[in-house]
Motif scaffolding. Structure first.
Motif, PDB file in Angstrom:
ATOM      1  N   GLN B 223       1.029  -9.667   5.852  1.00 61.79           N
ATOM      2  CA  GLN B 223       0.424  -9.375   4.554  1.00 61.79           C
ATOM      3  C   GLN B 223       0.398  -7.871   4.309  1.00 61.79           C
ATOM      4  O   GLN B 223       0.687  -7.415   3.205  1.00 61.79           O
ATOM      5  CB  GLN B 223      -0.999  -9.936   4.492  1.00 61.79           C
ATOM      6  N   VAL B 224       0.062  -7.126   5.365  1.00 62.57           N
ATOM      7  CA  VAL B 224       0.025  -5.673   5.223  1.00 62.57           C
ATOM      8  C   VAL B 224       1.395  -5.154   4.785  1.00 62.57           C
ATOM      9  O   VAL B 224       1.515  -4.349   3.866  1.00 62.57           O
ATOM     10  CB  VAL B 224      -0.400  -5.004   6.551  1.00 62.57           C
ATOM     11  N   GLN B 225       2.458  -5.661   5.462  1.00 68.31           N
ATOM     12  CA  GLN B 225       3.802  -5.203   5.122  1.00 68.31           C
ATOM     13  C   GLN B 225       4.142  -5.550   3.679  1.00 68.31           C
ATOM     14  O   GLN B 225       4.658  -4.728   2.926  1.00 68.31           O
ATOM     15  CB  GLN B 225       4.858  -5.821   6.056  1.00 68.31           C
ATOM     16  N   ARG B 226       3.856  -6.800   3.306  1.00 71.08           N
ATOM     17  CA  ARG B 226       4.289  -7.277   1.995  1.00 71.08           C
ATOM     18  C   ARG B 226       3.514  -6.621   0.862  1.00 71.08           C
ATOM     19  O   ARG B 226       4.084  -6.281  -0.160  1.00 71.08           O
ATOM     20  CB  ARG B 226       4.131  -8.800   1.918  1.00 71.08           C
ATOM     21  N   LYS B 227       2.223  -6.440   1.073  1.00 69.40           N
ATOM     22  CA  LYS B 227       1.390  -5.971  -0.040  1.00 69.40           C
ATOM     23  C   LYS B 227       1.277  -4.454  -0.071  1.00 69.40           C
ATOM     24  O   LYS B 227       0.956  -3.887  -1.100  1.00 69.40           O
ATOM     25  CB  LYS B 227      -0.030  -6.555   0.080  1.00 69.40           C
ATOM     26  N   ILE B 228       1.457  -3.830   1.066  1.00 71.55           N
ATOM     27  CA  ILE B 228       1.208  -2.384   1.095  1.00 71.55           C
ATOM     28  C   ILE B 228       2.476  -1.596   1.414  1.00 71.55           C
ATOM     29  O   ILE B 228       2.932  -0.785   0.620  1.00 71.55           O
ATOM     30  CB  ILE B 228       0.111  -2.031   2.123  1.00 71.55           C
ATOM     31  N   THR B 229       3.061  -1.895   2.570  1.00 63.27           N
ATOM     32  CA  THR B 229       4.147  -1.044   3.038  1.00 63.27           C
ATOM     33  C   THR B 229       5.361  -1.098   2.122  1.00 63.27           C
ATOM     34  O   THR B 229       5.860  -0.069   1.683  1.00 63.27           O
ATOM     35  CB  THR B 229       4.561  -1.458   4.460  1.00 63.27           C
ATOM     36  N   ILE B 230       5.852  -2.310   1.841  1.00 66.32           N
ATOM     37  CA  ILE B 230       7.089  -2.424   1.073  1.00 66.32           C
ATOM     38  C   ILE B 230       6.936  -1.874  -0.354  1.00 66.32           C
ATOM     39  O   ILE B 230       7.803  -1.126  -0.807  1.00 66.32           O
ATOM     40  CB  ILE B 230       7.624  -3.873   1.123  1.00 66.32           C
ATOM     41  N   PRO B 231       5.827  -2.172  -1.045  1.00 68.86           N
ATOM     42  CA  PRO B 231       5.668  -1.535  -2.354  1.00 68.86           C
ATOM     43  C   PRO B 231       5.667  -0.005  -2.284  1.00 68.86           C
ATOM     44  O   PRO B 231       6.223   0.650  -3.153  1.00 68.86           O
ATOM     45  CB  PRO B 231       4.315  -2.058  -2.836  1.00 68.86           C
ATOM     46  N   LEU B 232       5.078   0.540  -1.229  1.00 69.51           N
ATOM     47  CA  LEU B 232       5.052   1.996  -1.108  1.00 69.51           C
ATOM     48  C   LEU B 232       6.436   2.573  -0.826  1.00 69.51           C
ATOM     49  O   LEU B 232       6.670   3.753  -1.030  1.00 69.51           O
ATOM     50  CB  LEU B 232       4.077   2.430  -0.006  1.00 69.51           C
ATOM     51  N   LEU B 233       7.330   1.715  -0.320  1.00 69.60           N
ATOM     52  CA  LEU B 233       8.695   2.174  -0.050  1.00 69.60           C
ATOM     53  C   LEU B 233       9.544   2.184  -1.319  1.00 69.60           C
ATOM     54  O   LEU B 233      10.700   2.576  -1.277  1.00 69.60           O
ATOM     55  CB  LEU B 233       9.364   1.272   0.985  1.00 69.60           C
ATOM     56  N   GLY B 234       8.978   1.727  -2.426  1.00 71.78           N
ATOM     57  CA  GLY B 234       9.729   1.608  -3.675  1.00 71.78           C
ATOM     58  C   GLY B 234      10.665   2.763  -3.981  1.00 71.78           C
ATOM     59  O   GLY B 234      11.864   2.557  -4.145  1.00 71.78           O
TER      60      GLY B 234
END
Lengths: 294, 326
Positions: B223-234
């Protein structure tokens, strides 16, 4: 994010001392299995080439993916003792060094006013360079070929290094400009109070501080030149001037029956680039992040 | 100069004012300095990039073989001929296919591997080096090795046999229906490292506190990866897609070594087609028209991409919420 604080799930340790070291939980074996798999897929062509160089053509035909048995050193020895291999390597080295020097010097000089001067047309000038990102070498290759021919630069180091440097400039300026912009204005004010001119500031402060940025663009330009194929392919016909990639391609067609020899030659061509890269990797990655740690 | 801008230029001119230099001589001096600094790069760039590109445009409206004067003016005939040419059309299709699948395959690989290597474990540093190895190998050198690996009854087929997957075996580079996908596979191997390293660099910019806050809130690692990390990698992802797109459209080296655009033009790209026409057949006018078309296609796609994706506010993407219908 919801502001509802959920109760900590089972197994999540919330000790302050732990959290400082980041997400250091117990690593599941899956991580290692995945890593081994990725490393195998990534490296297998290189491993195949290096080991293949230690085998005979008979061994390679009999079991294509096997290990050397017995280990044979003649392939590597004959490549190392051939003068052409060293000549190719030297040519690549000279062309890459000249290209890198041109790119770094011209790039950092141009990036300085684009980053830290205010003048009319600054953005326009920057855009001219950025537009260069859209012009691939291929678009210009035919006129370049004819121009280099007419200038009499065919079969010379300059004929390859100058266009390579020119095409590496846009990327260089795009990377260096924000890097130079990020240097604090206080530096400039301090230099000014000490009576330095802008040129003095450039030499004494900017250049020493932009070391990491220059290393980054230098390494990128060097690797691009070292690996370049199209320009040497069209501009260098003289065997005495050919670069390593050309040499590998030529060797592989000329001795296509001698697979083991080709693999030995290729492996030896790979090694210097890999060693250089491995020593430079941290610089590249930190440069990519634009980390300024002066 | 915009008055009131508190930039170094004004600071410097103010500072040198008392030293008896007028503002106008200062202006003049500044121009001289700018010229001095920009001149080497601009000269190099003008001579070896701008002039050849303009020349390509000029040649493209002539029928010319590189010898003798440019006198056989044919207008847009070269363009018409190229756009109607089946091989060129195929090249464009191949380039677009390669661009699409490069992004569709390498992006998930890049994200997965970057997330994996972002965790702390023994051997993590070594892995970060390993994944970037293919990217720094010369295309030609890697291509020569791959040609040998993919040869009929070569090591790849042998490995597949050993694994009991012998039925997958193909004439990897010799079968027109398979060759493009084989090339695609080699490209994936070659260029995924760039995506991984760029994304890893992007991950360094994701504050650790966010992860901690989320895990304290009871979010799982996924969940952390999907909701936080990946969006921040935009922003990183968008930049990489742009690089990948342009690179795919201009692909030459790897294809030239693997297949020369064959078999029967199955893997022809715009660049290999252009080089074939120019150097092998001396059709400099026609090849220049192809070069200009290659540029136009790259340019249009780049501009489209810029306006669609890159011109958003650089910064943090808002995590997708329910759309607010107006």
């Amino acid at each position: 994010m919801t502001s509802i604080v959920a109760p900590p799930s089972r197994g999540s340790r919330t000790s302050g001392a732990r959290s400082a070291s980041g997400s250091r939980r117990r690593v599941s074996p899956l991580v290692y299995i995945a890593s081994v798999f990725i490393a195998l897929v990534t490296l297998s062509p290189v491993i195949y080439a290096v080991l293949g160089g230690f085998r005979s053509n008979g061994q390679l035909a009999e079991s294509p993916a096997g290990l050397p048995s017995p280990w044979i050193f003649t392939n590597y020895i004959s490549v190392i003792t051939s003068s052409s291999f060293w000549q190719y390597g030297l040519n690549s080295m000279i062309i890459a060094a000249v290209t890198t020097a041109l790119v770094v010097v011209a790039g950092v000089m141009a990036a300085y006013p684009l980053a830290r001067y205010r003048f009319k047309g600054r953005q326009a000038l920057f855009n001219v360079f950025v537009l260069g990102l859209l012009f691939p070498l291929t678009v210009a290759i035919i006129p370049l070929f004819l121009m280099v021919r007419d200038l009499g630069l065919t079969n010379s180091y300059w004929g390859v290094a100058l266009p390579q440097a020119a095409f590496a400039l846009p990327m260089t300026i795009v990377i260096l400009r924000p890097f130079l912009m990020a240097l604090p204005n206080e530096l400039e004010e301090a230099a000014m109070l000490d009576g330095a001119s802008r040129i003095g500031f450039f030499w004494r402060i900017l250049i020493p501080l932009s070391g990491p940025g220059m290393v980054t663009v230098g390494v990128l330009a060097f690797v691009a030149s070292w690996n370049g194929y199209l320009l040497p392919l069209l501009f260098l016909n003289d065997p005495a001037l050919k670069t390593l990639p050309l040499g590998v391609a030529d060797f592989s067609t000329q001795y296509s029956a001698d697979t083991a020899g080709v693999l030995a030659f290729t492996s030896l061509a790979i090694i210097p680039a890999l060693v250089f890269f491995l020593t430079m990797q941290k610089r590249i990655v930190s440069g990519l992040q634009g980390a300024v740690k002066g | 100069m915009n008055p009131g801008a508190t930039d170094q230029a004004t600071a410097w001119s103010v500072a040198s004012g008392p030293r008896g230099r007028g503002a106008s001589s200062n202006q003049w001096r500044k121009r001289l300095e700018i010229t001095f600094f920009v001149a080497p790069a601009l000269l190099l760039f003008a001579i070896f990039v701008i002039v050849p590109v303009l020349q390509a445009g000029r040649y493209s409206v002539f029928n010319w073989n590189g010898l003798g004067p440019l006198d056989n003016f044919v207008g847009l005939q070269n363009y018409v001929q190229a756009l109607g040419d089946e091989i060129f059309q195929r090249a464009v299709r191949n380039n677009l296919t390669i661009a699409f699948f490069s992004i569709a395959i390498q992006l998930p690989i890049g994200i997965m591997v970057a997330l994996l290597l972002n965790r702390k474990f023994r051997g993590q540093t070594a892995m970060r080096v390993i994944v970037f190895v293919p990217y720094v190998l010369a295309e030609v050198v890697a291509g020569v090795v791959w040609v040998l690996i993919l040869q009929p009854n070569g090591p790849l087929d042998a490995v597949l046999d050993t694994l009991g997957l012998g039925f997958i075996g193909q004439v990897w580079l010799g079968d027109p229906s398979v060759a493009l996908w084989t090339v695609m596979g080699v490209l994936t191997w070659k260029y995924s490292g760039l995506a991984i390293v760029l994304l890893l660099a992007g991950l360094q910019g994701v504050p650790e506190e966010l992860h901690e806050a989320a895990s304290i809130d009871g979010a799982t690692w996924w969940q952390v990866q999907r909701k936080i990390t990946i969006p921040l990698l935009g922003p990183t992802i968008r930049t990489w897609i742009f690089l990948s797109l342009i690179g795919s459209l201009q692909l030459f080296d790897m294809v030239w070594i693997l297949t020369k655009g064959g078999p029967v033009n199955a893997t022809v790209t715009m660049a290999t087609y252009l080089i074939n026409q120019g150097t092998d057949r001396q059709q400099y006018g026609y090849a220049s028209a192809v070069a200009i078309l290659l540029f136009c296609i790259s340019f249009i796609l780049a501009i489209l991409y810029q306006t669609l994706f890159l011109n958003r506010d650089a910064g943090v993407d808002k995590p997708r919420r329910k759309k607010v219908t107006r």
